[in-house]
Design a protein around this motif. Structure first.
Motif, PDB file in Angstrom:
ATOM      1  N   ALA A   5      -5.399  17.930 -32.798  1.00  0.00           N
ATOM      2  CA  ALA A   5      -6.275  19.095 -32.777  1.00  0.00           C
ATOM      3  C   ALA A   5      -6.097  19.828 -31.465  1.00  0.00           C
ATOM      4  O   ALA A   5      -6.096  19.237 -30.405  1.00  0.00           O
ATOM      5  N   ASP A 196     -14.240  12.068 -38.608  1.00  0.00           N
ATOM      6  CA  ASP A 196     -13.584  13.122 -37.834  1.00  0.00           C
ATOM      7  C   ASP A 196     -12.951  14.089 -38.827  1.00  0.00           C
ATOM      8  O   ASP A 196     -12.097  13.683 -39.625  1.00  0.00           O
ATOM      9  N   VAL A 198     -10.825  17.634 -39.310  1.00  0.00           N
ATOM     10  CA  VAL A 198      -9.988  18.649 -38.659  1.00  0.00           C
ATOM     11  C   VAL A 198      -9.956  19.866 -39.566  1.00  0.00           C
ATOM     12  O   VAL A 198      -9.500  19.791 -40.711  1.00  0.00           O
ATOM     13  N   ARG A 207     -11.275  20.042 -34.217  1.00  0.00           N
ATOM     14  CA  ARG A 207     -11.813  18.753 -34.675  1.00  0.00           C
ATOM     15  C   ARG A 207     -13.333  18.731 -34.545  1.00  0.00           C
ATOM     16  O   ARG A 207     -13.883  19.086 -33.512  1.00  0.00           O
TER      17      ARG A 207
END
Length: 233
Positions: A5, A196, A198, A207
């Protein structure tokens, strides 16, 4: 549901709803469900245990967008009742502008098989899988809504309807910095899961870290759990 990211950000999603999102009359199971007692059929403590997912060992066969193996819609050994293989399409785009379709949630059968694969099958009630799926999908939809709330602050840079979720991964055993601080200060209980995500912000990868908390926990979390904001770097 199932790269690096370039502009990290942090978000904390609201926990599973305090009410039960599952409506027994709307079950997608292939057979009519047996009569259930009043109330939500999923014990919150069970949900917290099931949601923390360990990664599969056979990494070569993982789908790198969600870090999961190929979908398994086959009944599991020892399964006592049929589970629905129907899948619900989310509201979450897979690519900018929605050109690549939307993420599709796992079916009851896929989720049940995943629990067994991760060694979390003890005490799993097959009859509760419609409720488990409803809670899972509801959490993801609420998480995406919060991401869009923050992205709306950058609408001059990228309109929210152009935002898409590129990939995600569960990291239940790794506390985010914000979760660690809030837990240490007694502002919230320990989160039971972390994702997480993205996203694609008009060509820029960003992110988001989403911490999930048990809504039944009684603490100052009642206020803090609604906070969502980007991490400053």
């Amino acid at each position: 549901m199932g790269a690096t990211a370039s502009a990290p950000a942090l978000a904390e999603a609201a926990p599973p709803p305090t009410g039960c999102p599952y409506q027994p009359g709307k079950s997608t199971a292939t057979e009519p469900p047996p009569e259930k007692p009043a109330g939500c059929p999923v014990d919150p403590s069970k949900w917290a245990s099931w949601a923390g997912a360990s990664q599969p060992a056979d990494e070569e066969r993982l789908n790198l967008t969600n870090m999961m193996p190929a979908p398994n819609q086959q009944p599991a050994p020892g399964q006592t009742k049929p589970l629905s293989t129907d899948r619900v399409t989310s509201t979450i785009p897979q690519s900018s502008g929605g050109q690549g379709g939307r993420w599709v949630y796992p079916s009851e059968q896929m989720f049940y098989n995943a629990l067994l694969r991760k060694g979390k099958g003890d005490g799993v009630d097959e009859a509760a899988m419609p409720a488990v799926i409803a809670i899972h999908n509801n959490m993801n939809e609420r998480g995406w809504a919060q991401v869009l709330d923050w992205e709306s602050l950058r609408r001059g840079e990228c309109p929210p309807d152009q935002i898409a979720l590129l990939r995600f991964v569960g990291r239940p055993h790794e506390l985010s910095l914000k979760a660690r601080l809030r837990t240490t200060l007694g502002l919230a209980p320990m989160p039971f899961d972390r994702h997480d995500w993205v996203i694609d912000r008009c060509g820029t990868e960003v992110r988001y870290i989403i911490d999930y908390y048990d809504a039944s926990a009684k603490s100052k979390q009642d206020k803090a759990r609604r906070y969502t904001g980007p991490e400053q770097h």
